[in-house]
Design a protein around this motif. Structure first.
Motif, mmCIF file in Angstrom:
data_model
loop_
_atom_site.group_PDB
_atom_site.id
_atom_site.type_symbol
_atom_site.label_atom_id
_atom_site.label_comp_id
_atom_site.label_asym_id
_atom_site.label_seq_id
_atom_site.Cartn_x
_atom_site.Cartn_y
_atom_site.Cartn_z
ATOM 1 N N HIS A 40 0.860 -1.142 -0.003
ATOM 2 C CA HIS A 40 0.084 -0.140 -0.070
ATOM 3 C C HIS A 40 0.854 1.234 0.197
ATOM 4 C CE1 HIS A 40 -3.384 -2.332 0.362
ATOM 5 N NE2 HIS A 40 -2.975 -3.051 1.838
ATOM 6 N N THR A 41 0.501 2.174 -0.768
ATOM 7 C CA THR A 41 1.150 3.276 -1.135
ATOM 8 C C THR A 41 0.634 4.840 -0.742
ATOM 9 O OG1 THR A 41 2.856 2.058 -2.467
ATOM 10 C CG2 THR A 41 3.029 4.521 -2.654
ATOM 11 N N LEU A 42 1.300 5.560 -0.075
ATOM 12 C CA LEU A 42 0.382 6.863 0.027
ATOM 13 C C LEU A 42 1.091 8.082 -0.585
ATOM 14 C CD1 LEU A 42 -1.982 8.234 1.229
ATOM 15 C CD2 LEU A 42 -0.291 8.576 3.576
ATOM 16 N N PHE A 43 0.842 8.613 -1.550
ATOM 17 C CA PHE A 43 1.485 9.734 -2.465
ATOM 18 C C PHE A 43 0.978 11.061 -1.893
ATOM 19 C CE2 PHE A 43 2.585 12.414 -6.246
ATOM 20 C CZ PHE A 43 3.758 12.051 -6.192
ATOM 21 N N PRO A 44 1.986 11.971 -1.577
ATOM 22 C CA PRO A 44 1.588 13.384 -1.097
ATOM 23 C C PRO A 44 1.164 14.228 -2.341
ATOM 24 C CG PRO A 44 3.652 12.890 -0.061
ATOM 25 C CD PRO A 44 3.394 11.601 -1.254
ATOM 26 N N ASN A 94 4.341 11.165 -12.873
ATOM 27 C CA ASN A 94 3.442 12.438 -12.841
ATOM 28 C C ASN A 94 1.946 11.850 -12.309
ATOM 29 O OD1 ASN A 94 5.220 14.282 -13.924
ATOM 30 N ND2 ASN A 94 4.675 13.466 -15.923
ATOM 31 N N PRO A 95 1.830 10.995 -11.060
ATOM 32 C CA PRO A 95 0.860 10.484 -10.816
ATOM 33 C C PRO A 95 -0.377 11.486 -10.543
ATOM 34 C CG PRO A 95 2.392 10.265 -9.213
ATOM 35 C CD PRO A 95 3.137 10.805 -10.338
ATOM 36 N N VAL A 96 -1.732 11.245 -10.635
ATOM 37 C CA VAL A 96 -2.721 12.018 -10.553
ATOM 38 C C VAL A 96 -3.910 11.401 -9.841
ATOM 39 C CG1 VAL A 96 -4.616 13.640 -11.850
ATOM 40 C CG2 VAL A 96 -2.243 13.371 -12.771
ATOM 41 N N LYS A 97 -4.539 11.970 -8.776
ATOM 42 C CA LYS A 97 -5.522 11.224 -7.985
ATOM 43 C C LYS A 97 -6.524 10.761 -8.689
ATOM 44 C CE LYS A 97 -8.476 11.940 -3.942
ATOM 45 N NZ LYS A 97 -8.799 12.869 -2.909
ATOM 46 N N SER A 103 -6.507 0.304 -6.886
ATOM 47 C CA SER A 103 -6.050 -1.000 -6.579
ATOM 48 C C SER A 103 -5.255 -1.646 -7.515
ATOM 49 C CB SER A 103 -7.055 -1.912 -6.066
ATOM 50 O OG SER A 103 -6.709 -3.170 -5.369
ATOM 51 N N TYR A 104 -3.938 -1.817 -7.125
ATOM 52 C CA TYR A 104 -3.096 -2.620 -8.087
ATOM 53 C C TYR A 104 -2.695 -4.091 -7.762
ATOM 54 C CZ TYR A 104 -2.475 2.188 -9.994
ATOM 55 O OH TYR A 104 -2.807 3.411 -10.710
ATOM 56 N N GLN A 105 -2.520 -4.712 -9.005
ATOM 57 C CA GLN A 105 -2.149 -6.136 -8.761
ATOM 58 C C GLN A 105 -1.044 -6.439 -9.888
ATOM 59 O OE1 GLN A 105 -5.574 -8.700 -8.670
ATOM 60 N NE2 GLN A 105 -4.768 -9.975 -7.146
ATOM 61 N N ARG A 118 -0.478 -10.081 -4.243
ATOM 62 C CA ARG A 118 -1.660 -9.475 -3.344
ATOM 63 C C ARG A 118 -1.993 -7.928 -4.058
ATOM 64 N NH1 ARG A 118 2.961 -8.918 1.036
ATOM 65 N NH2 ARG A 118 4.015 -6.874 0.401
ATOM 66 N N GLU A 119 -3.172 -7.522 -3.729
ATOM 67 C CA GLU A 119 -3.554 -6.263 -4.035
ATOM 68 C C GLU A 119 -2.914 -5.166 -3.210
ATOM 69 O OE1 GLU A 119 -7.638 -5.858 -4.487
ATOM 70 O OE2 GLU A 119 -8.077 -7.624 -5.748
ATOM 71 N N ALA A 120 -2.603 -4.019 -3.981
ATOM 72 C CA ALA A 120 -2.115 -2.833 -3.151
ATOM 73 C C ALA A 120 -2.507 -1.566 -3.756
ATOM 74 C CB ALA A 120 -0.397 -2.839 -3.410
ATOM 75 N N SER A 121 -3.105 -0.806 -2.747
ATOM 76 C CA SER A 121 -3.769 0.516 -2.804
ATOM 77 C C SER A 121 -2.661 1.695 -3.161
ATOM 78 C CB SER A 121 -4.627 0.739 -1.948
ATOM 79 O OG SER A 121 -4.260 1.046 -0.687
ATOM 80 N N LEU A 122 -3.081 2.472 -4.144
ATOM 81 C CA LEU A 122 -2.356 3.722 -4.086
ATOM 82 C C LEU A 122 -3.271 4.816 -3.852
ATOM 83 C CD1 LEU A 122 -0.061 5.570 -5.182
ATOM 84 C CD2 LEU A 122 -0.687 5.284 -7.381
#
Length: 1036
Positions: A40-44, A94-97, A103-105, A118-122
């Motif tokens: 799981h990743t949190l991008f500011p 250049n990630p955009v909300k 959810s990524y796999q 496993r699934e990981a959320s961004l």
């Protein structure tokens, strides 16, 4: 027809070759196994970073290829796309909300199969600004509680909160009176004070990885109206939720804060269980580390002050992410066989289980049955090979377990497991010859001896797995034995040669023995065997092999000779009892003999200890008989311990001596209302054995107290008070609930008794107030204890005095006399004891300079009944006023009439000068210029001279009335050190120090002339002077 058969044979060869190739490749190739999966990743939002990387790496042969899914849909890796693969990692530029949150796999594949990660959320973290609207001022009465709402702006994830007072960085500290909720951000002040006036702002901080952002609200002004000093009971304002859900392993925080005057104290308790060692309590917060299912329950917060209490209750409900209890593993299975795979996971709520094959959902079909955590295959085919995953999930998470299934089709092959080439066997013994070719499906097995086909008989057995067993072997059984294996893929064989040897026999068997604990013993064991083979001995105790290296020195081999296997046992213990088996063994056979060793020792622990017939001072105890360890039990001992002490103590019983055949006894002389555990020990002629397990805890019944409280005393306090003290009664002597004290007291010489009941066992004093109580009046006092069963005996009568008053009379005939320029002696006539209203502790001397007020006086206190004092530290040539007062515990009495004294002038500051000396035989004459006192100095009445021949000799003090002196010296005199100073009513002056040499007649002044402590000084005068010996230390 022949062409058809030839075609079938050719096809079979091709299939066999292909299957063989696949089987061979399986030894080298394997499906993907994840070594790193996305997290799981949190991008500011607004971060300087221009990309996000989701990691994925799998071990595989051949190497894996990778794909990625977002929200279940495969991501297309186009040349101009913001998505690209780096090895297996997904890099998003250049990630955009709006486009990339989800959810990524990761999907990893090779020729052996496919697995999904496993699934990981961004997610995207953010913190907006507070509203720009002005905040309303708050006005409240001083002494009341107040709450400021934070109303934080939109944000993700959670925030931490602080509050500013007036300006940055003046943060409000967390104390018992003020509290900042980390759930809502609100500020609570339990009881406002004048110092709380000012402007308040909520300060919110977001923490995302290493990036911190803070914002603060508009200020809100707090103003206070006139103080309300009234006290009021607590009212809880900050409350934790009625239901708090938490995941096992996390930290749980509950908040609770109350308004009140005085500021309430916060206490926490668990209503349906005891306090955990994992609690971290800091009044408004209860934190539980590493929370588990045992922490689930109802929790109560209690706010209390002297005006009352308020409580609030809520539940903690523990849930858990899925966690594997059983997983699938890589499996090789034969073609045509059945396979059952299962996996199981724990979690709350209970996880649901599903299956994947090569990354795709797997459901029941034809030969495959899927039922929850069960996966069953019937008659496996080659196409069933692949990568399988078991997936367990609930609302808190998902876990994956992966395994590879390889279905094999192989012709029989003995290359890995051939029949043993040389097979030794013992005459009249048994031999087992395995036949384990590699084959799929399982091969059919036949055995031959030479050209003879073997079949099952009384001496020959062929098991279902193909193993050949020959029994009662003779020399005629020697020869070649061949195993033939065949399945539809082909056939193979393997041959071994059987050789018959002499049997192993025990020639001297161990004998049974009977010994006591601590003794030594040797068990004998000798054997004969075929000389062409090695012989080894092993020993077992009750069929468990003896490990000599782990026997703690109890077991040793008694001989190194090959045919002797004697066992020595040292310092035998009860655990060494049992059946010992000696086994003599060669590679082809073995022989065993056994013997029984009986070790006698103290009895084992009794069992089944039960308490019944509980009274206030007795119980009936019963138990079951333990092992006597081969020596009759002589008697039993009963021990007990209370909750107040962990030490076991032997108890008195009825009968006093409990015989060895008894299984019950009465325990007497117990303490009423006391929690006990009991245990029983048995003894015989060899000692006392191990104790039984403790009985269940019991509490004896209540009874009235039997012991009077001790330590009765008192005194002190304010006027018109009688204070009575005692030593609180220990729990051992309270005998029941509702414990307290009954005091009886009366003025000495009167008839009627006054009584007072003081509840609570921990009470230790009582104050009786009455205007009629005179100072230092004697009272007769008694005390006894009570509980809800009755009252106990009274103590002996003690005399306790009421509170003292300050002395009412003053000392008289006070006299003061100056001793030196800085000291005086004071004496007085004592006060009469009959005039005292308390115990005289001593006298206080007050003295002050003429012209100063008495309030500024210095003070010196004496202890006891002494009637004089020596006062130091005065100023020279100064007039002092002196008064004396008596004092006791209540204070200081009235002053005596003051008297006056003037200290003497100080001694002259100038030391004697122009010192000279002359020698005449055994005498040295020393003279100096006389010192004349100035007007502000005391008169010179004489001189002191300290004479010392060297630094190690004892000094001698000489007194002279004039400015010269003659001193006797020995014939061998060479030098001496001399100090000379003036003396008079004001004391001694500053010394002059000289070094006298026989060959010199002039003075030699020595630097650093200082006052020194001199040991064992002898004062000597000649002619008209007197000689005085001063023992101890004299400071000149």
């Amino acid at each position: 027809m022949g062409g058809t058969a030839g075609f079938l044979r050719t096809s079979l060869v091709v299939v066999t070759f292909l299957v063989w190739c696949r089987a061979q490749s399986s030894t080298r190739n394997y499906g993907p196994v994840f070594e790193e999966q996305p997290v799981h990743t949190l991008f500011p939002e607004g971060s300087a970073e221009e990309k996000v990387t989701l990691a994925c790496r799998a071990r595989a042969s051949p190497p894996a290829t990778y794909r990625w899914k977002m929200n279940g849909t495969e991501i297309k890796m186009e040349p101009d796309s913001r998505y690209r693969l780096v090895a297996g990692d997904l890099v998003i530029s250049n990630p955009v909300k709006a486009k990339d949150a989800g959810s990524y796999q990761c999907v990893a594949s090779n020729s052996r199969g496919t697995v999904v990660s496993r699934e990981a959320s961004l997610r995207f973290g953010f913190l907006q600004e507070f509203s720009a609207e002005e905040r309303d001022p708050v006005k409240i009465t001083e002494g009341w509680g107040v709450m400021f709402a934070c109303s934080p702006p939109p944000h993700y994830p959670g925030l931490s909160y602080r509050w500013l007072l007036n300006e940055f960085p003046n943060f409000i500290p967390a104390d018992g009176r003020r509290f900042v909720s980390q759930t809502t951000g609100n500020l609570y002040i339990a009881k406002t004070e004048a110092s709380d006036l000012g402007n308040y702002s909520c300060f919110a901080t977001s923490h995302i990885d290493f990036i911190t952002k803070s914002v603060f609200s508009k200020f809100s002004r707090l103003s206070l109206s006139a103080e309300d000093a009234r006290q009021y009971a607590p009212s809880i304002k900050a409350r934790f939720p009625a239901d708090t859900y938490a995941l096992a392993g996390q930290m749980v925080t509950l908040e609770c804060f109350a308004f009140g005057n005085p500021v309430p104290r916060i206490k926490w308790r668990k209503l349906d269980g005891s306090q955990s060692s994992k609690w971290i309590g800091s009044e408004p917060l209860l934190q539980i580390q590493d929370v588990g299912f045992e922490d689930e329950g109802t929790y109560e917060c209690e706010a209390e002050n002297i005006k009352g209490r308020d409580t609030y209750q809520g539940r903690i409900i523990i849930q858990a992410q899925p966690e594997w209890l059983k997983v699938i593993t890589d499996t090789e299975a034969d073609i045509g066989s059945d396979l059952r795979w299962s996996c199981a996971a724990a979690g709350k709520p209970r996880p649901a289980v599903r299956w994947l094959r090569d990354g795709q959902p797997l459901t029941s079909q034809n030969r495959i049955e899927v039922s929850g955590g069960e996966l069953r295959f019937s008659k496996l085919v080659l196409e069933d090979s692949g990568m399988y995953q078991c997936v367990a999930e609930n609302k808190h998470g998902t876990v994956y377990a992966s395994a590879e299934l390889t279905v094999q089709a192989l012709a029989p092959d003995f290359r890995l497991n051939p029949v043993k080439r040389l097979i030794p066997a013992a005459r009249s013994g048994k031999v087992i010859i395995p036949c384990q070719p590699r084959a799929a499906p399982k091969a059919t097995v036949l055995w031959t001896k030479g050209t003879e086909l073997l079949i099952n008989s009384s001496r020959v057995t062929i098991t279902t797995d193909g193993t050949l067993i020959l029994q009662n072997i003779s020399k005629s059984d020697e020869g070649k034995y061949t195993c033939f294996a065949e399945n539809f893929m082909g056939k193979a064989n393997s041959t071994g040669i059987l050789s018959v040897r002499d049997a192993t026999k025990i020639t001297l068997a161990p004998s049974s023995a009977d010994i006591n604990v601590g003794e030594n013993l040797t068990l004998q064991c000798h054997a004969s065997h075929d000389p062409t083979m090695d012989l080894t001995f092993t020993w077992s105790l009750d069929d468990f092999p003896i490990d000599f290296d782990k026997s703690e020195g109890h077991y040793r081999r008694a001989s190194v000779k090959e045919a002797i296997g004697d066992l020595s046992i040292f310092n035998t213990q009860l655990k060494h009892s049992g059946r010992y088996t000696c086994t003599a063994q060669t590679v082809v056979d073995s022989a065993s003999e056994s013997a029984t060793l009986t070790v006698r020792g103290p009895p084992g622990p009794p069992g089944g200890v039960v308490v019944r017939d509980i009274s206030d001072t007795t119980i009936q105890l019963s138990w079951s008989r333990g092992f006597d360890n081969h020596s009759p039990i002589a008697r039993y001992i009963i021990e007990a311990r209370t909750l107040l002490s962990s030490k076991w103590k032997q108890m008195r019983t009825n009968p006093v001596n409990i015989e060895g055949n008894a299984e019950t006894a009465q325990v007497v002389n117990l303490i009423p209302w006391m929690d006990y555990e009991f245990r029983v020990l048995a003894s015989n002629i060899l000692g006392v054995g191990e104790p039984s397990l403790p009985s269940s805890k019991i509490r004896t019944k209540e009874a009235a107290p039997t012991v009077a409280p001790s330590g009765l005393s008192g005194g002190g306090g304010a006027p018109n008070e009688l204070i009575i003290n005692w030593t609180p009664t220990l729990r051992d002597y309270q005998n029941g609930d509702g414990f307290g004290y009954i005091l009886s007291f009366r003025k000495k010489g009167t008839q009627g008794w006054l009584t007072a009941r003081v509840p609570h066992a921990e009470s230790l004093h009582y104050v009786y107030r009455n205007e009629s109580i005179g100072p230092y009046t004697p009272f007769e006092v008694k005390i006894k204890a009570y509980n809800r069963k009755g009252e106990g005996p009274e103590s002996l009568t003690a005399i306790v005095y009421s509170a003292e008053e300050e002395p009412k009379v003053a000392p008289f005939r006070v006299m003061a006399k100056a001793v030196l320029s800085s000291e005086m002696d004071v004496s007085w006539e004592p006060v009469e004891q009959g005039d005292m209203t308390g115990v005289l502790l001593g006298y206080e001397i007050r003295y002050w300079k003429d012209g100063d007020k008495e309030e500024a006086a210095d003070r010196v206190r004496t202890a006891g009944l002494v009637t004089s004092a020596h006062v130091t530290g005065l100023n020279p040539n100064t007039k002092y006023h002196v008064s004396v007062r008596a004092y006791n515990r209540a204070g200081t009495g009235p002053p005596s009439p003051s008297t006056n004294v003037t200290t003497t002038k100080p001694p002259p500051k100038r030391p004697p000068g122009n010192i000279s000396w002359t020698f005449s035989g055994s005498t040295v004459s020393i003279k100096w210029d006389p010192v004349v006192a100035k007007a502000d100095e005391s008169a010179v009445t004489g001189y002191k001279m300290l004479y010392r021949q060297d630094s190690h000799s004892a000094p001698t003090l000489y007194l002279a009335s004039k400015s010269r002196i003659d001193i006797p010296v020995p014939e061998d005199f060479t030098h001496a050190f001399v100090q000379i100073r003036v003396t008079g009513p004001g004391g001694d002056g500053i010394p002059a120090e000289v070094h006298i040499l026989r060959n010199s007649g002039t003075s030699m002044m020595v630097e650093d002339s200082v006052t020194r402590p001199v040991p064992h000084v002898v004062i000597v005068t000649t002619n008209s002077l007197v000689m005085v010996a001063l023992i101890s230390y004299l400071e000149l």
